[in-house]
Design an enzyme around this catalytic site. Structure first.
Site, PDB file in Angstrom:
ATOM      1  N   GLU A 287      -9.989   6.406  -9.294  1.00  8.13           N
ATOM      2  CA  GLU A 287      -9.231   7.652  -8.255  1.00  8.13           C
ATOM      3  C   GLU A 287      -9.487   8.760  -9.339  1.00  8.13           C
ATOM      4  O   GLU A 287      -9.352   9.729  -8.008  1.00  8.13           O
ATOM      5  CB  GLU A 287      -7.945   7.235  -7.923  1.00  8.13           C
TER       6      GLU A 287
ATOM      7  N   ASP B 147      -6.022  13.483   0.788  1.00  5.32           N
ATOM      8  CA  ASP B 147      -7.053  13.812   0.555  1.00  5.32           C
ATOM      9  C   ASP B 147      -8.206  15.146   1.294  1.00  5.32           C
ATOM     10  O   ASP B 147      -7.375  14.874   2.409  1.00  5.32           O
ATOM     11  CB  ASP B 147      -7.641  13.261  -0.652  1.00  5.32           C
TER      12      ASP B 147
ATOM     13  N   TYR C  21      -1.208  13.169  -4.623  1.00  4.45           N
ATOM     14  CA  TYR C  21      -3.115  12.318  -4.118  1.00  4.45           C
ATOM     15  C   TYR C  21      -2.672  11.235  -5.322  1.00  4.45           C
ATOM     16  O   TYR C  21      -2.553  10.262  -4.500  1.00  4.45           O
ATOM     17  CB  TYR C  21      -3.738  12.623  -3.891  1.00  4.45           C
TER      18      TYR C  21
END
Ligand code: SF4
Length: 396
Positions: free
Chosen positions: A51, A152, A134
């Protein structure tokens, strides 16, 4: 459900519509998802790493970095114990180096404050350096199955079209609306798959500008923009931040017996913690800058020997940052006169003086340097008869 004059209020999204979106999206994801390495694991460390790398960076670019990183630092404890230099070396080329520094700090926090185990909730994860809403939602839902939302850029685009959101999505009420929708849609069952499906739809089907492939989209029957023929209008384009003036930077190759001086940048700020040739912001923004004199002055400050400067630049290149163009002009400066002192001797200097090293050309590629600095180095075709580009590319 055509676009109305106002965006769909969140609390008016009906239960049947929510069920339909969940069902269609998950069914589609089962057959359409890309086979990505971080989808083969439920290890929160590997998911967190992916991520962090995927922020601002394309999947194809991330994959080799992801593998190299996990090979070198297989666990969060390995990363926490590593030198920041080693982390930045592996990150070099991915850009946005604050991500690498935050990964390192967060790994240390996991080890020191959580006995090496990641917090299992989005709330807990948000306490780690560099982990925002996020990333916390992604790790919590994918690795731990928490019903946590993610938004996102891809999700924002999908929602803006599905629910006809015309507000600015970067902040304020528009951003709040996106998060409230995400929280409402994410199911208790398979939240990680649902979140990944949403992101996958944005990355592969609901593409930006005129790229949306609505006819093959699993959500077209639920999509307000598709029904109204307004897909290309959404999301509303943000006003572009004007690119600031060009920044002029003078770089110097300070050469001592075929070893070059490299300096480590301060940890915070642009290219923080990375190594580079000595640089300084040029003293004038005028079109004609005496870069040779400034490079000489720069080298003179750093070494205690006379300098012989080549007034012809070895490079004059530009590097584009998000909001700024950086122009690098580089000169070769050779130390002349007496032999170099012990302080700068090739044998000792690599370890004696922190934040500066004298390295043979072939070793510069093996330390953490920015993409911009690599461009500077590669623009130097020959020096002392040495083919630098070849040497750099041959290095590990
Ligand atoms: S129908 Fe088109 S605009 Fe709507 S979500 Fe699907 S791809 Fe995006």
């Amino acid at each position: 459900m055509p676009c109305r004059s106002r965006s769909d209020p969140v609390n008016e999204i009906s239960a049947p519509r929510i069920r339909a979106i969940r069902h269609r999206l998950l069914a589609w994801f089962g057959g359409a998802k890309r086979d990505l390495p971080w989808r083969q694991t439920s290890d929160p460390y590997a998911i967190w790493l992916s991520e962090a790398m995927l922020q601002q960076t394309q999947v194809a670019t991330v994959i080799p970095y992801y593998h190299r990183f996990l090979q070198r630092f297989p666990t969060v404890r390995d990363l926490a114990a590593a030198d920041l230099d080693a982390v930045l070396e592996l990150w070099a080329g991915l850009g946005y180096y604050a991500r690498a520094r935050n990964l390192h700090r967060a790994a240390q926090a996991v080890v020191e404050q959580h006995a090496g185990r990641f917090p299992r909730t989005a709330d807990g994860l948000r306490g780690l350096p560099g982990v925002g809403d996020y990333t916390a939602g992604a790790i919590a839902s994918i690795a731990f199955g928490e019903r946590a939302a993610v938004v996102d850029g891809n999700v924002a685009r999908v929602f803006s079209r599905l629910f006809c959101i015309r507000e600015n999505l970067q902040g304020g009420p528009g951003r709040d609306r996106l998060w409230r929708i995400a929280e409402k849609l994410v199911p208790a069952d398979r939240p990680g798959d649902f979140n990944q499906a949403l992101m996958e739809l944005g990355a592969t089907v609901c593409l930006p500008k005129n790229g949306a492939m609505c006819l093959t989209c699993p959500l077209k029957s639920q999509c307000g923009a598709f029904a109204a023929g307004r897909v290309a209008d959404l999301p509303v384009k943000k006003i572009k931040t004007p690119v600031k003036d060009e920044l002029h930077v003078v770089a110097a190759i300070v050469d001592s017996r075929n070893r070059w001086l490299v300096i480590q940048r301060p940890t915070e700020g642009l290219w923080g913690g990375l190594w580079e040739l000595p640089t300084m912001v040029a003293k004038s923004s005028a079109a004609r800058i005496d870069t040779a004199s400034q490079a000489e002055m720069l080298a003179d400050r750093l070494v205690d020997r006379d300098i012989e400067i080549n007034s012809r630049p070895f490079c004059d290149i530009t590097h584009q940052l998000t909001h700024r163009t950086v122009r690098f002009v580089g000169h070769v400066c050779r130390m002349v006169g007496r032999p170099v002192s012990a302080r700068h001797s090739a044998k000792e200097s690599d370890v004696v003086i922190p934040k500066r090293r004298w390295l043979p050309i072939r070793e510069i590629n093996a330390i953490g340097i920015s993409t911009a600095m690599r461009k500077v180095l590669e623009s130097l075709v020959t020096i002392n008869g040495t083919h630098v580009r070849k040497r750099l590319s041959r290095s590990p």
